[in-house]
Design an enzyme around this catalytic site. Structure first.
Site, PDB file in Angstrom:
ATOM      1  N   HIS A  92     -29.881  14.450   3.937  1.00  0.00           N
ATOM      2  CA  HIS A  92     -29.839  13.375   5.266  1.00  0.00           C
ATOM      3  C   HIS A  92     -31.034  11.780   5.834  1.00  0.00           C
ATOM      4  O   HIS A  92     -30.460  10.951   5.712  1.00  0.00           O
ATOM      5  CB  HIS A  92     -30.715  13.776   6.231  1.00  0.00           C
ATOM      6  CG  HIS A  92     -30.494  13.490   7.793  1.00  0.00           C
ATOM      7  ND1 HIS A  92     -31.101  12.630   8.086  1.00  0.00           N
ATOM      8  CD2 HIS A  92     -29.039  13.299   8.787  1.00  0.00           C
ATOM      9  CE1 HIS A  92     -30.928  12.362   9.160  1.00  0.00           C
ATOM     10  NE2 HIS A  92     -29.668  12.426   9.701  1.00  0.00           N
ATOM     11  N   HIS A 121     -24.677  23.332  10.952  1.00  0.00           N
ATOM     12  CA  HIS A 121     -25.210  22.071  10.756  1.00  0.00           C
ATOM     13  C   HIS A 121     -26.064  21.396   9.566  1.00  0.00           C
ATOM     14  O   HIS A 121     -27.243  22.754   9.524  1.00  0.00           O
ATOM     15  CB  HIS A 121     -26.114  22.143  12.027  1.00  0.00           C
ATOM     16  CG  HIS A 121     -26.136  20.183  12.509  1.00  0.00           C
ATOM     17  ND1 HIS A 121     -27.982  19.775  12.598  1.00  0.00           N
ATOM     18  CD2 HIS A 121     -25.826  19.123  11.322  1.00  0.00           C
ATOM     19  CE1 HIS A 121     -27.876  18.583  12.398  1.00  0.00           C
ATOM     20  NE2 HIS A 121     -26.612  17.777  12.298  1.00  0.00           N
TER      21      HIS A 121
END
Length: 245
Positions: free
Chosen positions: A52, A10
């Site tokens: 992100h 991730h």
């Protein structure tokens, strides 16, 4: 249905390195992961960068929005020291730099299109076109390509228009009641969901429909085994130290 790797690191390195940095990719590789998930957004000059949050401050030192700055300015910002002093000097990498590293190390990519608010269409178009261009040789040879994914329906549709030859996955938190019709309308090959929101019965339905099923973010070996037994095709994890690639 799912020709891709089963376990993905991730944001590059899970909880062991600053997310969405080249250091994270190196960390994931050190743990044997040759498949990663990361997020792509546009800088103010339209260059795709790997980050992100649309706002600075959590993982990138600074204030304001990512799209207030050029890719070069973001690259010079501190994106690693928050995680640990050994990562000081890591900047926000460009999408091109991340792809170059992954290609050199034979790392497969799930590329999440992560548009800043109001930039869904240009982000979807830019990321899809860039991916197609970076993998032109592999595309012509029929090799395995990255998978694009997004929570943004507008970004997915823009990506399909820009590069229809690239496969896409539809990201949702909980799989909605109209998932089958939406997946068909969006022309996606997989549904990606929060594993906490998934049931065994729903997993079976998705698989029976001929779609790939991917989960985020699975952090215990026990849960990973359970989901795989349900028919889940793949998942990303923060605990690359607990779950083997």
């Amino acid at each position: 249905m799912w020709p891709y790797p089963r376990t993905l690191a991730h944001r590059g390195g899970g909880t062991l390195a600053p997310e969405n940095t080249l250091a994270a990719l190196r960390c994931g590789l050190a743990y044997g992961y040759r498949a990663v998930e990361f997020d792509v957004m546009l800088a103010s000059d339209g260059v795709p960068v790997v980050v992100h949050d649309p706002e600075l401050g959590r993982t990138v030192a600074g204030s304001g929005q990512v799209n207030d700055y050029t890719a070069a300015q973001l690259g010079a910002m501190e994106a690693g020291a928050w995680f640990g002093p050994q990562f000081a000097g890591e900047g926000v990498p460009t999408f091109e730099a991340v792809v170059a590293y992954c290609k050199a190390q034979h790392i497969w990519m799930n590329i999440e299109i992560k548009p800043a608010p109001g930039f869904d269409v240009p982000t979807g178009e830019t990321v899809a076109r860039a991916t197609r261009d970076y993998f032109a040789k592999e595309l012509a040879a029929g090799e395995l390509l990255p998978l694009l994914s997004s929570f943004s329906i507008a970004a997915l549709e823009a990506a399909r228009q820009a590069a229809p030859e690239l496969a896409r996955g539809w990201l949702v938190e909980a799989i909605p009641a109209d998932w089958a019709s939406m997946a068909k309308e969006l022309d996606v090959v997989a549904i990606h969901c929060d594993h906490h929101q998934l049931t065994r019965a729903l997993a079976l339905e998705v698989k029976k429909a001929g779609l790939g099923l991917f989960c985020y973010t699975v952090n215990t070996p026990e849960r990973a085994s359970e989901l795989l037994a349900w028919g889940v095709d793949g998942f990303c994890t923060d605990r690359i130290d607990l779950i083997k690639a």
